[in-house]
Design a protein around this motif. Structure first.
Motif, PDB file in Angstrom:
ATOM      1  N   LEU A   1       0.819  -1.214   0.000  1.00 47.82           N
ATOM      2  CA  LEU A   1       0.000   0.000   0.000  1.00 47.82           C
ATOM      3  C   LEU A   1       0.851   1.261   0.000  1.00 47.82           C
ATOM      4  O   LEU A   1       0.508   2.256  -0.641  1.00 47.82           O
ATOM      5  CB  LEU A   1      -0.944   0.010   1.202  1.00 47.82           C
ATOM      6  CG  LEU A   1      -2.106  -0.966   1.141  1.00 47.82           C
ATOM      7  CD1 LEU A   1      -2.932  -0.893   2.413  1.00 47.82           C
ATOM      8  CD2 LEU A   1      -2.977  -0.729  -0.075  1.00 47.82           C
TER       9      LEU A   1
ATOM     10  N   GLU B   1      -6.819  -7.860   3.205  1.00 48.72           N
ATOM     11  CA  GLU B   1      -6.870  -6.534   3.839  1.00 48.72           C
ATOM     12  C   GLU B   1      -6.289  -5.465   2.914  1.00 48.72           C
ATOM     13  O   GLU B   1      -6.811  -4.349   2.833  1.00 48.72           O
ATOM     14  CB  GLU B   1      -6.119  -6.558   5.169  1.00 48.72           C
ATOM     15  CG  GLU B   1      -6.797  -7.395   6.227  1.00 48.72           C
ATOM     16  CD  GLU B   1      -5.912  -7.707   7.419  1.00 48.72           C
ATOM     17  OE1 GLU B   1      -6.476  -8.051   8.474  1.00 48.72           O
ATOM     18  OE2 GLU B   1      -4.668  -7.609   7.314  1.00 48.72           O
TER      19      GLU B   1
ATOM     20  N   GLU C   1      -8.863  -4.718   0.250  1.00 46.18           N
ATOM     21  CA  GLU C   1      -9.920  -3.876   0.817  1.00 46.18           C
ATOM     22  C   GLU C   1      -9.467  -2.408   0.876  1.00 46.18           C
ATOM     23  O   GLU C   1     -10.219  -1.499   0.517  1.00 46.18           O
ATOM     24  CB  GLU C   1     -10.280  -4.380   2.215  1.00 46.18           C
ATOM     25  CG  GLU C   1     -11.463  -3.684   2.828  1.00 46.18           C
ATOM     26  CD  GLU C   1     -11.815  -4.265   4.186  1.00 46.18           C
ATOM     27  OE1 GLU C   1     -12.221  -3.480   5.054  1.00 46.18           O
ATOM     28  OE2 GLU C   1     -11.699  -5.498   4.371  1.00 46.18           O
ATOM     29  N   ALA C   2      -8.244  -2.170   1.301  1.00 45.71           N
ATOM     30  CA  ALA C   2      -7.718  -0.808   1.380  1.00 45.71           C
ATOM     31  C   ALA C   2      -7.567  -0.198  -0.013  1.00 45.71           C
ATOM     32  O   ALA C   2      -7.865   0.984  -0.215  1.00 45.71           O
ATOM     33  CB  ALA C   2      -6.380  -0.806   2.118  1.00 45.71           C
TER      34      ALA C   2
ATOM     35  N   LYS D   1     -10.906   1.040  -1.382  1.00 43.60           N
ATOM     36  CA  LYS D   1     -11.460   2.212  -0.708  1.00 43.60           C
ATOM     37  C   LYS D   1     -10.897   3.522  -1.245  1.00 43.60           C
ATOM     38  O   LYS D   1     -11.464   4.578  -0.997  1.00 43.60           O
ATOM     39  CB  LYS D   1     -11.211   2.123   0.800  1.00 43.60           C
ATOM     40  CG  LYS D   1     -12.070   1.093   1.484  1.00 43.60           C
ATOM     41  CD  LYS D   1     -11.784   1.047   2.965  1.00 43.60           C
ATOM     42  CE  LYS D   1     -12.645  -0.014   3.639  1.00 43.60           C
ATOM     43  NZ  LYS D   1     -12.354  -0.083   5.083  1.00 43.60           N
ATOM     44  N   GLN D   2      -9.772   3.456  -1.950  1.00 45.92           N
ATOM     45  CA  GLN D   2      -9.145   4.662  -2.486  1.00 45.92           C
ATOM     46  C   GLN D   2      -9.571   4.839  -3.941  1.00 45.92           C
ATOM     47  O   GLN D   2      -9.455   3.916  -4.747  1.00 45.92           O
ATOM     48  CB  GLN D   2      -7.625   4.550  -2.414  1.00 45.92           C
ATOM     49  CG  GLN D   2      -7.095   4.393  -1.004  1.00 45.92           C
ATOM     50  CD  GLN D   2      -5.589   4.210  -1.000  1.00 45.92           C
ATOM     51  OE1 GLN D   2      -4.881   4.759  -1.833  1.00 45.92           O
ATOM     52  NE2 GLN D   2      -5.107   3.425  -0.058  1.00 45.92           N
TER      53      GLN D   2
END
Length: 125
Positions: free
Chosen positions: A42, A66, A69-70, A73-74
């Motif tokens: 990330l 995870e 998922e991150a 979201k961006q």
């Protein structure tokens, strides 16, 4: 989709990471940035600007799920293609991983007993 030139690859297994990175660089000259966990991936995604992200599922600090998922979201990475590389080849695991848009799953060839199909399964776009 633009031409695939840059691949970001996160895996906590250094030997596997070295082999896959070397192989990808040798195929069509991909530019590959590798890191050892999802959190590092990330941090690298903004600077490296990959065309594709490869994620191991089970990693310390932040798992592949995870990290995905991150990324979703961006806004700038919401549609970035992601492929999971995993030794978890049970049908229910693969089904769960590929439910996200623009994802795929490649079973890890280093674990032959859990990789009967040895194929990529594409997720929904």
């Amino acid at each position: 989709m633009s031409e695939l030139k840059k691949i970001l690859y996160a895996d906590d297994e250094p030997d596997l990471r070295k082999i896959i990175t070397k192989t990808l660089r040798g195929i069509s000259g991909y530019e590959v940035k590798d890191c050892s966990d999802g959190a590092k991936a990330l941090r690298e995604v903004d600077e490296f600007k990959p065309d594709l992200v490869l994620l191991d599922v089970m990693m310390p600090v932040m798992t592949g799920g995870e990290a995905l998922e991150a990324l979703r979201k961006q806004e700038r990475t919401a549609d970035l293609p992601v492929i999971f590389i995993t030794a978890k080849a049970r049908p229910q695991d693969i089904g769960q991983l590929k439910t996200e848009r623009r994802t795929g799953v490649v079973t890890n060839l280093s674990n032959r007993s859990s990789c009967p199909s040895r194929s990529m399964t594409s997720g929904r776009n």
